[in-house]
Structure formats: structure tokens, C-alpha cells
Design a protein around this motif. Structure first.
Motif, PDB file in Angstrom:
ATOM      1  N   SER B  17      13.176   1.868  -3.916  1.00  0.00           N
ATOM      2  CA  SER B  17      11.665   2.032  -3.829  1.00  0.00           C
ATOM      3  C   SER B  17      11.388   3.041  -2.873  1.00  0.00           C
ATOM      4  CB  SER B  17      10.721   0.934  -3.799  1.00  0.00           C
ATOM      5  OG  SER B  17       9.467   1.290  -3.818  1.00  0.00           O
ATOM      6  N   SER B  18      10.442   4.049  -3.184  1.00  0.00           N
ATOM      7  CA  SER B  18       9.971   5.199  -2.110  1.00  0.00           C
ATOM      8  C   SER B  18       8.723   4.344  -1.474  1.00  0.00           C
ATOM      9  CB  SER B  18       9.532   6.245  -2.928  1.00  0.00           C
ATOM     10  OG  SER B  18       8.323   5.960  -3.697  1.00  0.00           O
ATOM     11  N   THR B  19       8.255   3.288  -1.528  1.00  0.00           N
ATOM     12  CA  THR B  19       7.270   2.863  -0.954  1.00  0.00           C
ATOM     13  C   THR B  19       7.241   1.422  -0.739  1.00  0.00           C
ATOM     14  OG1 THR B  19       5.878   2.483  -2.911  1.00  0.00           O
ATOM     15  CG2 THR B  19       5.582   4.391  -1.757  1.00  0.00           C
ATOM     16  N   ILE B  20       6.904   0.852   0.629  1.00  0.00           N
ATOM     17  CA  ILE B  20       6.438  -0.717   0.751  1.00  0.00           C
ATOM     18  C   ILE B  20       5.203  -0.795   1.065  1.00  0.00           C
ATOM     19  CG2 ILE B  20       7.302  -2.549   1.982  1.00  0.00           C
ATOM     20  CD1 ILE B  20       9.959  -1.512   2.451  1.00  0.00           C
ATOM     21  N   LEU B  49       3.839   6.593   7.553  1.00  0.00           N
ATOM     22  CA  LEU B  49       3.142   5.542   7.635  1.00  0.00           C
ATOM     23  C   LEU B  49       1.513   5.828   7.367  1.00  0.00           C
ATOM     24  CD1 LEU B  49       3.541   2.531   8.297  1.00  0.00           C
ATOM     25  CD2 LEU B  49       2.552   2.971  10.552  1.00  0.00           C
ATOM     26  N   ARG B  50       0.853   5.263   6.501  1.00  0.00           N
ATOM     27  CA  ARG B  50      -0.332   5.391   6.066  1.00  0.00           C
ATOM     28  C   ARG B  50      -1.158   4.053   5.960  1.00  0.00           C
ATOM     29  NH1 ARG B  50       0.297   9.708   1.376  1.00  0.00           N
ATOM     30  NH2 ARG B  50      -0.050  11.705   2.560  1.00  0.00           N
ATOM     31  N   PHE B  51      -2.240   4.173   6.345  1.00  0.00           N
ATOM     32  CA  PHE B  51      -3.505   2.849   6.462  1.00  0.00           C
ATOM     33  C   PHE B  51      -4.277   3.054   5.288  1.00  0.00           C
ATOM     34  CE2 PHE B  51      -2.087   3.387  10.953  1.00  0.00           C
ATOM     35  CZ  PHE B  51      -1.384   2.460  11.036  1.00  0.00           C
ATOM     36  N   ASN B  52      -4.613   1.888   4.815  1.00  0.00           N
ATOM     37  CA  ASN B  52      -5.889   1.910   3.695  1.00  0.00           C
ATOM     38  C   ASN B  52      -5.715   3.270   2.613  1.00  0.00           C
ATOM     39  OD1 ASN B  52      -6.722  -0.076   5.416  1.00  0.00           O
ATOM     40  ND2 ASN B  52      -8.532   0.800   5.812  1.00  0.00           N
ATOM     41  N   SER B  53      -4.526   3.537   2.236  1.00  0.00           N
ATOM     42  CA  SER B  53      -4.194   4.618   1.368  1.00  0.00           C
ATOM     43  C   SER B  53      -5.140   5.861   1.686  1.00  0.00           C
ATOM     44  CB  SER B  53      -4.668   4.098  -0.125  1.00  0.00           C
ATOM     45  OG  SER B  53      -4.255   2.921  -0.352  1.00  0.00           O
ATOM     46  N   ASP B  54      -5.132   6.268   3.126  1.00  0.00           N
ATOM     47  CA  ASP B  54      -5.791   7.306   3.513  1.00  0.00           C
ATOM     48  C   ASP B  54      -4.793   8.638   3.435  1.00  0.00           C
ATOM     49  OD1 ASP B  54      -7.279   9.413   4.304  1.00  0.00           O
ATOM     50  OD2 ASP B  54      -7.742   8.394   6.268  1.00  0.00           O
ATOM     51  N   THR B 142      -6.561  -2.824   6.240  1.00  0.00           N
ATOM     52  CA  THR B 142      -6.324  -3.771   5.332  1.00  0.00           C
ATOM     53  C   THR B 142      -5.297  -3.349   4.405  1.00  0.00           C
ATOM     54  OG1 THR B 142      -7.892  -2.583   3.793  1.00  0.00           O
ATOM     55  CG2 THR B 142      -8.875  -4.297   5.258  1.00  0.00           C
ATOM     56  N   SER B 143      -4.598  -2.378   4.582  1.00  0.00           N
ATOM     57  CA  SER B 143      -3.279  -1.912   3.877  1.00  0.00           C
ATOM     58  C   SER B 143      -2.521  -0.933   4.709  1.00  0.00           C
ATOM     59  CB  SER B 143      -3.335  -1.435   2.356  1.00  0.00           C
ATOM     60  OG  SER B 143      -3.911  -0.255   2.358  1.00  0.00           O
ATOM     61  N   ILE B 144      -0.999  -1.310   4.678  1.00  0.00           N
ATOM     62  CA  ILE B 144      -0.261  -0.351   5.426  1.00  0.00           C
ATOM     63  C   ILE B 144       0.913   0.128   4.383  1.00  0.00           C
ATOM     64  CG2 ILE B 144       1.638  -0.309   6.948  1.00  0.00           C
ATOM     65  CD1 ILE B 144      -0.003  -2.431   8.537  1.00  0.00           C
ATOM     66  N   THR B 145       1.112   1.223   4.221  1.00  0.00           N
ATOM     67  CA  THR B 145       2.138   1.720   3.287  1.00  0.00           C
ATOM     68  C   THR B 145       3.102   2.436   4.058  1.00  0.00           C
ATOM     69  OG1 THR B 145       0.442   1.969   1.454  1.00  0.00           O
ATOM     70  CG2 THR B 145       2.634   3.269   1.237  1.00  0.00           C
ATOM     71  N   ILE B 146       4.310   2.185   4.082  1.00  0.00           N
ATOM     72  CA  ILE B 146       5.552   2.826   4.406  1.00  0.00           C
ATOM     73  C   ILE B 146       6.249   3.765   3.145  1.00  0.00           C
ATOM     74  CG2 ILE B 146       7.919   2.640   5.275  1.00  0.00           C
ATOM     75  CD1 ILE B 146       7.088  -0.415   6.102  1.00  0.00           C
TER      76      ILE B 146
END
Lengths: 172, 167
Positions: B17-20, B49-54, B142-146
Motif C-alpha cells: 500500500s502507498s498509505t497507512i 506525513l499529513r494530518f487531517n487529510s490537509d 484526528t487523523s494521521i496519514t503516512i
């Protein structure tokens, strides 16, 4: 199960040539070592901390090292070594009552794959040659980690008051 | 005794996967700690790393890096992500990048800072980084994306999010 649990500690009441954590249970996910360390290495305020895992002294250790001297930053590496040894700690010429702070993080220590890990140490003693370092470490062995043995890389002794704590982290 | 260090969630990739992503993060802790170990079959990727899909230009970071021969420092400003791991030397199959991230006061109403340690040794190459990241947003995280910059993280790559309570 608690998430962050003390497995074992070793607080030295007298000097010792080595500190070993053995029979490490496989019941956690990750391991953390936190230590406060000083050696009796004569004539030098800096020593190096040596770590051997599972008593394995074949050429399965490598490190990429980033360090600072207070006036410059530098980087070096160890390839196919017989131990990890590039964490700075205080020697006998350090200012009295100063001990290095050290942390080692080992994720997935029981998984059958090579083991990456990180270490961080600071050897601050109000002298012009103090050191700070951060290391990327690789133990190229698929065996579960069951023991950790610390010594001075210069055959000195850990002095009384040095302390070593091994924690297990569970993500179960 | 109250528990101060708790696992919130773990992801172990069952397929490349490209994301977690960790989502619906409760605001009940003081700080967050993210531990990620990943590998890839695609040489040269790095992760972000991104937060809250920003995906806006609301991120910046300053880092210190050593590649085994040289140490250097640089920064990114007005970026659309925070650099996370294995940059710039990349990672390939059979190598493991350990990335430890501490996110402070993630539920507070000030901008959010994090400290990242990326450790990648490849027995003869690799790099070690220490990075401070800033997300210029006052919202609770509220969300973290690698996310990779291309390619995927391999099966077995893991990420665990912990919550740390001060009270």
C-alpha cells in the motif's frame, strides 16, 4: 497487558565490567533500553558503549551515525562489524557526577527478519569536547533477540551509580 | 495506577500500500507517539506525513541528517507535507526504515509540532535523521496519514499509534 512494562533493571552498587539482560521474554512487541552511564576510562572524558546481541560476535552489526561535538556535526558508519559501539558515554575525566543518557529502541525484536533499531545518547559534561549522537543500527540476524550485553568499548568498567532499564512495549 | 502509555491502533500491511492512515483519533490523550517500520520493493521512495487529510501548504520542517560520511541540515517551508522517512537516499527491498514520531499537544488549539527520528541502516549505506515538523493549523489532530511519494510499502510493514496521558 500493560503497554509499557519494566522487564528488568540493573542499578550498579559497585563498578562492573558489563551489564547483561538475558532471557528476555518474547511476550512484547518492541524493546526499549534507557540508561544513565559513566565508565572509569582513564584520562578521557569520552568512552564508547559497546552492545552485543544474543552473544553474536560475527559481522552482523552496522551503524549509520550522526553526531555533534558542540562546534560541528559529522557522520560516520560501521559496516559488517562485530558489535555496535558508536554511542558516546562519559569517561573518568568527565566532570564529577555527570553520566551519559542513552536510549535504544528495538521494534519487532522477535520477528524473523533483520532487526533495525535506533539509539540516541548524550555525553554532556560542561567540557569543550562533549558529544551527542543519533544512530541508525541494523542487526542482520533473523533470530529473536533474547539477550543484550553492554560493555565499554575501551575495556573500562561501568562505575557505581550507572543504571540500565529494559522495558517491553506491547501493542497487543 | 492510571495507564499513561496506551496503544490506540496498529496497522500491519497485508498487501502492499502507498498509505497507512489512522483516523478517528480521540482527543483523550496529551501526546501521540507513532512507531513505523516499513520496507518497499520500489527503490528510492520516501514517505510523508499529513494530518487531517490537509494537503495545503501548511507544513514545514527542519532536519539534521547524516549519511555515513557527511552531516547536513536543511528545511522545507510552505510544504504540503512533513518529510517522514528515508529521504533522500531511499529504501529498497529487504531494508527497514524505523521512524519514531512524537506529536505534542495534538488536541490543543495551537499549531502542532512533532519530532521525528528516522533510522535506516543498510550495512554500508543509509542515513539517520532528526527532524522537527510544524503543521500550521489549530484544529485537533484526528487523523494521521503516512504516504509514499510513489510506489508502495511492502507487506508486513507496520505502524502503531500510541497515546500518552499526562493526567
Amino acid at each position: 497487558m500493560a503497554t509499557y512494562t519494566l522487564i528488568s533493571s540493573n542499578v550498579l552498587a559497585s563498578s562492573a565490567a558489563s551489564v547483561t539482560f538475558s532471557a528476555i521474554p518474547a511476550t512484547y512487541t518492541d524493546l526499549v533500553v534507557r540508561a544513565s552511564i559513566r565508565t572509569d576510562r582513564a584520562g578521557n572524558n569520552i568512552d564508547l558503549l559497546k552492545l552485543v546481541i544474543n552473544s553474536n560476535t560475527s559481522g552482523v552489526y552496522s551503524q549509520t551515525v550522526l553526531y555533534g561535538t558542540g562546534s560541528a556535526a559529522a557522520s560516520t558508519r560501521i559496516s559488517s562489524g562485530t558489535e555496535f559501539y558508536y554511542d558516546f558515554i562519559n569517561g573518568a575525566a568527565s566532570t564529577s557526577n555527570t553520566f551519559a543518557s542513552y536510549e535504544l529502541y528495538i521494534p519487532s525484536y522477535t520477528v524473523s527478519q533483520n532487526k533495525p533499531m535506533s539509539s540516541f545518547s548524550v555525553q554532556e559534561d560542561n567540557l569543550s569536547s562533549a558529544r551527542i549522537n543519533a544512530d541508525a543500527n541494523l542487526f542482520s540476524s533473523t533470530a529473536a533477540i533474547t539477550s543484550l550485553t553492554y560493555t565499554s568499548n575501551n575495556a573500562a568498567n561501568f562505575v557505581s551509580g550507572s543504571s540500565f532499564y529494559l522495558y517491553g512495549i506491547s501493542n497487543a | 495506577m492510571a495507564t499513561t502509555y496506551e496503544k490506540i491502533a496498529t496497522t500491519t500491511l497485508g498487501s502492499a500500500s502507498s498509505t497507512i492512515t489512522f483516523s478517528s483519533i480521540a482527543g483523550t490523550y496529551t501526546d501521540l507517539r507513532l512507531v513505523c517500520v516499513y520496507t518497499t520493493a520500489n527503490f528510492g521512495i520516501y514517505t510523508t506525513l499529513r494530518f487531517n487529510s490537509d494537503s495545503g501548504s501548511n507544513y514545514s520542517d527542519t532536519y539534521l541528517i547524516g549519511d555515513g560520511s557527511t552531516a547536513s541540515s536543511a528545511r522545507d517551508t510552505g510544504a504540503t507535507f512533513i518529510g517522514f522517512g528515508a529521504y533522500p537516499n531511499g529504501i529498497s527491498s529487504g531494508q527497514f526504515n524505523l521512524v519514531e514520531t512524537d506529536i505534542f499537544s495534538y488536541a490543543g488549539s495551537t499549531y502542532k509540532t512533532c519530532l521525528i527520528g528516522s533510522s535506516l541502516d543498510k550495512n554500508g549505506s543509509g542515513d539517520v535523521q532528526r527532524l522537527v515538523g510544524l503543521w500550521r493549523n489549530t484544529a485537533a489532530i484526528t487523523s494521521i496519514t503516512i504516504q509514499t511519494n510513489g510506489g508502495t510499502m511492502s507487506v508486513g510493514s507496520t505502524a502503531t499509534l500510541y497515546g500518552i496521558k499526562a493526567a
